[in-house]
Motif scaffolding. Structure first.
Motif, mmCIF file in Angstrom:
data_model
loop_
_atom_site.group_PDB
_atom_site.id
_atom_site.type_symbol
_atom_site.label_atom_id
_atom_site.label_comp_id
_atom_site.label_asym_id
_atom_site.label_seq_id
_atom_site.Cartn_x
_atom_site.Cartn_y
_atom_site.Cartn_z
ATOM 1 N N VAL A 1 0.756 -1.285 -0.030
ATOM 2 C CA VAL A 1 -0.046 -0.007 -0.011
ATOM 3 C C VAL A 1 0.874 1.320 0.091
ATOM 4 O O VAL A 1 1.911 1.249 0.310
ATOM 5 C CB VAL A 1 -0.893 -0.084 1.230
ATOM 6 C CG1 VAL A 1 -2.052 -1.141 1.047
ATOM 7 C CG2 VAL A 1 -0.220 0.054 2.588
ATOM 8 N N TYR A 2 0.459 2.290 -0.588
ATOM 9 C CA TYR A 2 0.911 3.644 -0.582
ATOM 10 C C TYR A 2 -0.335 4.278 -0.270
ATOM 11 O O TYR A 2 -1.361 4.395 -0.866
ATOM 12 C CB TYR A 2 1.309 3.996 -2.010
ATOM 13 C CG TYR A 2 1.927 5.568 -1.835
ATOM 14 C CD1 TYR A 2 2.960 6.300 -1.487
ATOM 15 C CD2 TYR A 2 0.673 6.570 -2.265
ATOM 16 C CE1 TYR A 2 3.374 7.517 -1.262
ATOM 17 C CE2 TYR A 2 1.026 8.038 -2.178
ATOM 18 C CZ TYR A 2 2.095 8.371 -1.709
ATOM 19 O OH TYR A 2 2.355 9.555 -1.488
ATOM 20 N N ARG B 1 6.554 11.912 -5.135
ATOM 21 C CA ARG B 1 6.246 10.868 -4.377
ATOM 22 C C ARG B 1 6.704 9.633 -4.547
ATOM 23 O O ARG B 1 6.543 8.719 -3.719
ATOM 24 C CB ARG B 1 4.660 10.849 -4.029
ATOM 25 C CG ARG B 1 4.089 12.379 -3.840
ATOM 26 C CD ARG B 1 4.496 12.556 -2.343
ATOM 27 N NE ARG B 1 3.863 14.225 -1.897
ATOM 28 C CZ ARG B 1 3.642 14.528 -0.710
ATOM 29 N NH1 ARG B 1 4.024 13.744 0.493
ATOM 30 N NH2 ARG B 1 3.188 15.618 -0.546
ATOM 31 N N GLY B 2 7.263 9.195 -5.725
ATOM 32 C CA GLY B 2 7.539 8.040 -6.299
ATOM 33 C C GLY B 2 6.680 6.909 -6.541
ATOM 34 O O GLY B 2 7.174 5.803 -6.565
ATOM 35 N N LEU B 3 5.252 6.937 -6.895
ATOM 36 C CA LEU B 3 4.490 6.038 -7.096
ATOM 37 C C LEU B 3 4.969 5.339 -8.429
ATOM 38 O O LEU B 3 4.615 4.225 -8.538
ATOM 39 C CB LEU B 3 2.937 6.704 -7.227
ATOM 40 C CG LEU B 3 2.294 6.791 -6.068
ATOM 41 C CD1 LEU B 3 2.716 8.035 -5.214
ATOM 42 C CD2 LEU B 3 0.846 7.055 -6.161
ATOM 43 N N LEU C 1 -0.034 6.550 -14.475
ATOM 44 C CA LEU C 1 0.376 5.487 -13.930
ATOM 45 C C LEU C 1 -0.316 4.390 -14.260
ATOM 46 O O LEU C 1 0.261 3.126 -14.427
ATOM 47 C CB LEU C 1 0.303 5.584 -12.376
ATOM 48 C CG LEU C 1 1.118 6.665 -12.056
ATOM 49 C CD1 LEU C 1 1.120 6.814 -10.444
ATOM 50 C CD2 LEU C 1 2.619 6.299 -12.198
ATOM 51 N N VAL C 2 -1.782 4.123 -14.269
ATOM 52 C CA VAL C 2 -2.683 3.236 -14.766
ATOM 53 C C VAL C 2 -2.227 2.638 -16.292
ATOM 54 O O VAL C 2 -2.241 1.567 -16.431
ATOM 55 C CB VAL C 2 -4.050 3.392 -14.411
ATOM 56 C CG1 VAL C 2 -4.918 2.450 -15.325
ATOM 57 C CG2 VAL C 2 -4.465 3.696 -13.078
ATOM 58 N N GLY D 1 3.587 -1.244 4.038
ATOM 59 C CA GLY D 1 3.499 0.185 3.414
ATOM 60 C C GLY D 1 4.526 0.767 2.968
ATOM 61 O O GLY D 1 5.986 0.578 3.529
ATOM 62 N N ILE D 2 4.546 1.220 1.835
ATOM 63 C CA ILE D 2 5.768 1.719 0.980
ATOM 64 C C ILE D 2 5.506 3.262 0.957
ATOM 65 O O ILE D 2 4.686 3.842 0.717
ATOM 66 C CB ILE D 2 5.780 1.170 -0.356
ATOM 67 C CG1 ILE D 2 5.473 -0.297 -0.650
ATOM 68 C CG2 ILE D 2 6.869 1.827 -1.146
ATOM 69 C CD1 ILE D 2 5.603 -0.827 -1.839
ATOM 70 N N ILE D 3 6.949 3.918 1.373
ATOM 71 C CA ILE D 3 7.175 5.233 1.042
ATOM 72 C C ILE D 3 8.214 5.601 0.104
ATOM 73 O O ILE D 3 9.222 5.549 0.680
ATOM 74 C CB ILE D 3 7.323 5.929 2.588
ATOM 75 C CG1 ILE D 3 6.356 5.606 3.524
ATOM 76 C CG2 ILE D 3 7.800 7.618 2.345
ATOM 77 C CD1 ILE D 3 6.798 5.985 4.886
#
Length: 526
Positions: free
Chosen positions: A320-321, A329-331, A361-362, A395-397
């Motif tokens: 999750v982000y 934000r690096g997504l 992104l999608v 959880g990803i940051i």
């Protein structure tokens, strides 16, 4: 209390306003209306009022003049282009009706040769006129966009000149739109006659300081708290405006000295603020941590979690982000990593799930063949976030290197921690140091897809090893909003001794549960 947004979605502002009101302070929170109308509601025992903002002063004088060099054939910026376009559409509509009428006459054998020729000539003329109008509008539009950019040599000279001539007062020339906030909020603040003004972030410090000065000039002793959410010189600058950053830095520097107390979000930022503004005391740190009471405790109702909404079974790894969606934000790093994590799904809980950045992104996920494993969801209420995230695995940051990212334990760090998720964080200084210290996750090199894959794989191989860090006595207790609210109340009491009348702690606890259960105005932040 002053903030430059619509309150919804700003969990820090909401929690501060509610906590202060629950402690007995009479709180009025002024924010910016999303439209031209005023709005009011109660946030717990705090009153929220959103005021309309007329964003007029951000338009520069040259934008009202015709761009003779950039668009010599373009329409002037007075609306005539829009009028001419409508006229062309009306002409075309009339011609379409006349062609239909002529066709009927031809079928009846009553159409004349001259009528057909005249209509054909007028149609060609209207098409030519329409293309000319479109050309002039396009030229005017290109010129208008170019003139809104303030990143040329002239703008650099203009910025340098006024900074030299006016010093910190130069923002009045460089960013006059800051006056729009004063004109929207100033009179309302004066009518409220506050004893204490809590100004959130860099725009509101000027509004709050001027209101405090007016009150003091009228003989009232008003205290001013500046709540600095970020280090202004460290945020990502607007690339098309050379004036924006110098103007806002000057504005902040001019008014920071009027604050009776400064609070901020991390010890690193506190040190920077004290050094930058030569503050007599180091700012107090109030972390934007979650409440001990998650949504299940507060409502007594089991709410959907992220795994439920993604329709992912318990055996499937879910990353999750949660937070704002933006390139820095690096997504994109997560999306690029998914092909190399073939069993994992990723969920983005973001502020703008239908925005252009997420759509991009999608699209990229579809190109990589992983679109079915990427889930995009909207924010949930801020008091639901911890419970909502707790069903995930990691959880990803993945944020990029920017000065503000380096110095803070950001909101999602605490939310992931209270959800007891192993954390995978990019190598930002403060967060990576904390993760190394606690052992609650893995660190990867920012923007490095392969290193992110390595870190996620390590966590998924032994998640309990990382979750065990949360059993450390006192770790999560120090990262709660209740602990931060005590700091805030102590600061208010120091500035206004003897006030307000204290409320019974049990009464406050019951009120929190009842009011949070009915609240539907919040949202996750960052």
């Amino acid at each position: 209390m002053l903030v430059d947004n619509a309150v919804n979605g700003d969990s820090r502002v909401q929690k501060i306003a509610r906590s202060a009101a629950d402690a007995g302070w009479h709180v009025t929170l002024l924010g910016r209306s999303p439209d031209r109308h005023s709005h009011e509601w109660m946030l717990g025992a705090a009153q929220v009022r959103l005021l309309p903002l007329a964003s007029l002063l951000g338009t520069r004088r040259h934008q009202f003049r015709r761009a003779w060099l950039r668009g010599p054939l373009g329409y002037p910026p007075n609306g005539v282009g829009e009028v001419r376009t409508q006229q062309m559409k009306g002409w075309q509509a009339d011609l379409a009706a006349r062609r239909a009428e002529l066709k009927l006459e031809m079928l009846a054998g009553t159409a004349s040769f001259l009528d057909r020729k005249r209509l054909g000539a007028e149609t060609r003329l209207s098409n030519t006129a329409q293309r000319w109008v479109q050309f002039r509008r396009k030229q005017a539009s290109r010129a208008e966009k170019a003139r809104k950019r303030l990143d040329g040599p002239w703008d650099r000279f203009y910025t340098w000149f006024w900074a030299k001539v006016m010093g910190d007062r130069a923002w009045r020339r460089l960013e006059p739109a800051l006056w729009d906030w004063e004109l929207a909020f100033g009179k309302t603040i004066d009518k409220l006659k506050p004893d204490l003004i809590h100004a959130h972030d860099f725009r509101m410090i000027g509004v709050g300081a001027r209101a405090a000065l007016r009150a003091r000039g009228a003989g009232r002793d008003v205290k001013l708290i500046w709540d600095a959410h970020e280090f202004l010189p460290g945020i990502r600058p607007r690339r098309d405006d050379e004036r924006w950053m110098p103007a806002h830095v000057a504005h902040e520097r001019e008014y920071a000295r009027y604050a009776d107390a400064v609070i901020t979000v991390s010890s690193g930022l506190a040190d920077l603020l004290q050094e930058t503004h030569r503050l007599p005391e180091i700012p107090s740190v109030i972390l934007n941590a979650p409440s001990k009471l998650d949504s299940r405790t507060q409502t007594g109702v089991s709410l959907p979690n992220v795994r439920d909404l993604c329709a992912v079974d318990p055996a499937t790894p879910l990353l999750v982000y949660s937070g704002a969606a933006a390139p820095q934000r690096g997504l994109a790093t997560i999306v690029e990593a998914l092909p190399q994590l073939p069993t994992a799904h990723a969920a983005f809980i973001v502020n703008a799930p239908d925005g252009s950045y997420l759509r991009g992104l999608v699209k990229r996920a579809a190109e990589l063949g992983v679109q079915d494993r990427l889930h995009v969801l909207p924010y949930v209420e801020h008091w639901q976030v911890v419970s909502f995230l707790s069903a995930a695995d990691v959880g990803i940051i993945p944020i990029h290197h920017w000065p503000n990212h380096e110095i803070a334990l950001i909101t999602k760090f605490f939310e992931y921690s209270h959800a007891r998720l192993p954390i995978v964080v990019s190598d930002m200084r403060t967060m990576s140091e904390m993760v190394r210290h606690t052992g609650q996750g893995e660190i990867f090199k920012a923007e490095d897809v392969q290193d992110l894959v390595r870190a996620v794989a390590a966590v998924l191989a032994d998640p309990q090893r990382y979750r065990a860090a949360y059993e450390t006595p006192g770790l999560l207790d120090s990262w709660t909003w209740e602990a931060q609210a005590e700091i805030l109340d102590g600061l208010y009491t120091k500035l206004l001794p003897g006030r307000p009348p204290r409320r019974n702690p049990e009464e406050v606890s019951v009120a929190q549960r009842e009011l949070v259960a009915s609240e539907r105005t919040g949202g996750a932040l960052e």
